[in-house]
Design a protein around this motif. Structure first.
Motif, PDB file in Angstrom:
ATOM      1  N   ALA A  50       0.826  -1.575  -0.082  1.00  0.00           N
ATOM      2  CA  ALA A  50       0.214   0.206  -0.202  1.00  0.00           C
ATOM      3  C   ALA A  50       0.550   1.555  -0.117  1.00  0.00           C
ATOM      4  O   ALA A  50       0.602   2.266  -0.521  1.00  0.00           O
ATOM      5  N   ASP A  95     -10.839  -1.310   7.531  1.00  0.00           N
ATOM      6  CA  ASP A  95     -11.291  -0.673   6.243  1.00  0.00           C
ATOM      7  C   ASP A  95     -11.780   0.398   6.071  1.00  0.00           C
ATOM      8  O   ASP A  95     -12.427   0.938   5.592  1.00  0.00           O
ATOM      9  N   LEU A  98      -9.993   3.406   6.501  1.00  0.00           N
ATOM     10  CA  LEU A  98      -9.855   3.823   5.206  1.00  0.00           C
ATOM     11  C   LEU A  98     -11.208   4.793   4.416  1.00  0.00           C
ATOM     12  O   LEU A  98     -10.133   5.720   4.018  1.00  0.00           O
ATOM     13  N   VAL A 102     -11.156   8.439   2.769  1.00  0.00           N
ATOM     14  CA  VAL A 102     -11.545   8.812   1.224  1.00  0.00           C
ATOM     15  C   VAL A 102     -12.105  10.226   1.373  1.00  0.00           C
ATOM     16  O   VAL A 102     -12.279  10.937   1.024  1.00  0.00           O
ATOM     17  N   GLN A 220      -4.531 -11.642  -4.368  1.00  0.00           N
ATOM     18  CA  GLN A 220      -4.645 -10.253  -3.953  1.00  0.00           C
ATOM     19  C   GLN A 220      -5.831 -10.170  -2.648  1.00  0.00           C
ATOM     20  O   GLN A 220      -6.066  -9.109  -2.530  1.00  0.00           O
ATOM     21  N   ILE A 223      -5.018  -6.669  -1.337  1.00  0.00           N
ATOM     22  CA  ILE A 223      -6.253  -5.089  -1.264  1.00  0.00           C
ATOM     23  C   ILE A 223      -7.135  -5.261  -0.429  1.00  0.00           C
ATOM     24  O   ILE A 223      -7.814  -6.329   0.140  1.00  0.00           O
ATOM     25  N   ILE A 224      -7.402  -4.441   0.433  1.00  0.00           N
ATOM     26  CA  ILE A 224      -8.156  -4.156   1.496  1.00  0.00           C
ATOM     27  C   ILE A 224      -8.880  -2.324   0.541  1.00  0.00           C
ATOM     28  O   ILE A 224      -8.159  -1.328   0.454  1.00  0.00           O
ATOM     29  N   LEU A 225      -9.761  -2.447   0.723  1.00  0.00           N
ATOM     30  CA  LEU A 225     -10.786  -1.281   0.357  1.00  0.00           C
ATOM     31  C   LEU A 225     -11.581  -0.878   1.423  1.00  0.00           C
ATOM     32  O   LEU A 225     -11.982  -1.150   2.395  1.00  0.00           O
ATOM     33  N   PRO A 226     -11.859   0.761   1.139  1.00  0.00           N
ATOM     34  CA  PRO A 226     -12.360   1.367   2.537  1.00  0.00           C
ATOM     35  C   PRO A 226     -13.964   0.845   2.468  1.00  0.00           C
ATOM     36  O   PRO A 226     -14.744   0.306   0.831  1.00  0.00           O
ATOM     37  N   SER A 227     -14.606   1.059   3.784  1.00  0.00           N
ATOM     38  CA  SER A 227     -15.880   0.293   3.886  1.00  0.00           C
ATOM     39  C   SER A 227     -16.451   1.414   3.855  1.00  0.00           C
ATOM     40  O   SER A 227     -16.234   2.145   5.175  1.00  0.00           O
ATOM     41  N   PHE A 284      -7.640   4.056  -1.301  1.00  0.00           N
ATOM     42  CA  PHE A 284      -8.500   3.311  -1.725  1.00  0.00           C
ATOM     43  C   PHE A 284      -7.232   1.485  -1.690  1.00  0.00           C
ATOM     44  O   PHE A 284      -6.966   0.757  -2.513  1.00  0.00           O
ATOM     45  N   GLY A 286      -4.535   1.568   0.812  1.00  0.00           N
ATOM     46  CA  GLY A 286      -5.088   0.972   2.019  1.00  0.00           C
ATOM     47  C   GLY A 286      -4.176   1.388   3.020  1.00  0.00           C
ATOM     48  O   GLY A 286      -3.686   0.159   3.544  1.00  0.00           O
TER      49      GLY A 286
END
Length: 423
Positions: A50, A95, A98, A102, A220, A223-227, A284, A286
């Motif tokens: 990241a 997450d 994150l 954002v 993958q 890969i950690i996406l925002p929640s 995005f 991470g």
């Protein structure tokens, strides 16, 4: 004509060399930032990926959009705010943290594309802005001392001196002395050199781990996406507030100083906007938001004048993905001195606080001491912002108050009240 023909390659070589210097003076952030993110629950290798992606893309945006020789990396202090205040103490999952990054970056973008940024800059007292920087510096120093085992939880006090005879403390102290020597001698790439030296010392003292695994590009799971699950909750926005404030004011000061050094003040707007876009992408990727690093001064001093230097740094950071096994070896004792030295640099902003004016000094003092003592940057800021209008009213200087300061103070006060009621 011959002279003109030679001028082009010469300038390009200077830009590439400046970019290489910028990379080697900031690549330490891959190890440092990933270990801070690990404290918030992110696996170490995911944090390294990241950090690398955010730094590479940030430098690329700076190169193509602003055409300025700035190096963008996750900010020291900002990463501590994210890991320790927003995620660890704030009760959010990684997450969800994150998502805070954002949303804070979107607010940052709004100030970058409107006049709101300059309005806020004038409205928030300088004493509070400098106090936040000083408090962040003390907080980073405390984290560095903890990572190096130099301070521990005391039996009869909150903290106590670590065991001076332990291998961890001895390794940390020796690395710290090396780091300070290299830093005060202004040795190029001093942080990187001290980190390598600290890793070698850790090997001799028997506390070094084996190299990690290489990055599997087909896997993958990193890969950690925002929640955005809790975006409608008040506590979520109370995490957004401090991060947005720090991002806006820290980057304003850094960019002004760097472009003044470059004598290209006309690039401020696009550079500021590039940093805001980069901060948005960080969420995005991470990691905590990127900022224009103080080491950008080294790039400029080395002859970097355009986006070519930033493009060089973007390329080199991307190549760092292949060095993950060795970066993962870096122990906390090699990271500790960097945090302590960066903290000492941030504390120097205390000289800008007008200690002769009690109505400015008292709120600033509360921010400075409460950030490390509460182990929360957001709570420390809250104490100072709430105290500011109270002190101004107490001595009859309420006319010096601005609407944003009063609004921020009220929001922090409401948050404290709701927390005390168990909400």
């Amino acid at each position: 004509m011959l002279h003109k023909h030679n001028a082009g390659p010469s300038n390009l070589q200077k830009e590439i060399m400046a970019g290489m210097i910028g990379y080697f003076t900031t690549v330490y952030i891959v190890a440092v930032n990933s270990q801070i993110l690990e404290s918030a629950g992110l696996p170490l290798q995911s944090g390294m990926v990241a950090t690398i992606l955010a730094s590479s893309v940030g430098c690329l945006i700076m190169a193509l959009y602003a055409k300025a020789p700035m190096v963008l990396i996750p900010g020291m202090g900002v990463n501590a705010l994210f890991a320790y205040s927003i995620v660890e103490s704030g009760g959010l999952k990684f997450d969800e943290g994150l998502a805070v990054v954002v949303v804070a970056a979107i607010l940052f973008l709004i100030t970058a594309f409107t006049r709101l940024g300059n309005w806020l800059k004038r409205a928030i007292p300088d004493s509070l802005k400098h106090a936040i920087t000083v408090g962040l510096g003390l907080f980073l120093t405390l984290i560095g001392l903890e990572k190096g085992g130099l301070v521990v939880r005391g039996d009869h006090s909150l903290i106590a001196l670590g065991n001076p005879s332990s291998a961890i403390v001895l390794t940390s102290l020796l690395t710290l002395f090396i780091a300070i020597f290299l830093f005060v001698r202004n040795v190029p790439g001093n942080f990187l050199i001290s980190m390598i030296a600290g890793t070698l010392i850790a090997k001799f003292t028997g506390i070094l781990h084996s190299p990690g695994a290489s990055l599997d590009f087909q896997d993958q799971t990193w890969i950690i996406l925002p929640s955005f699950e809790h975006i409608g909750e008040f506590s979520f926005w109370m995490a957004v507030f401090p991060l947005a404030i720090v991002l806006i004011f820290e980057n304003m000061g850094l960019i002004h100083g760097q472009l003044d050094m470059l004598n290209q003040e006309d690039k401020f707007k696009r550079s500021y906007q590039a940093i805001a876009f980069s901060a948005l992408f960080s969420g995005f990727f991470g990691t905590s938001p990127t900022v224009s690093s103080a080491e950008s001064a080294a790039v400029i001093a080395s002859g970097g004048k355009s986006g070519k230097a930033a493009l060089t740094m973007a390329t080199l950071f991307l190549g760092t993905l292949f060095l993950l096994p060795w970066i993962s070896m870096v122990p906390p004792t090699a990271i500790s001195p960097i945090l302590i030295i960066v903290g000492s640099l941030m504390v120097q902003n205390i000289k800008y606080i007008p200690f002769g004016n009690l109505s400015e000094t008292m709120p600033a003092f509360l921010i400075i001491v409460m950030i490390p003592f509460t182990y929360s940057i957001a709570d420390g800021m809250a104490f100072g912002f709430i105290a500011y209008p109270i002190v101004k009213f107490a001595i009859g200087k309420q006319r010096e108050l601005t609407v944003p300061v009063v609004c921020i103070a009220m929001v922090f006060l409401v948050e404290f009240i709701l927390r005390s009621l168990g909400h």
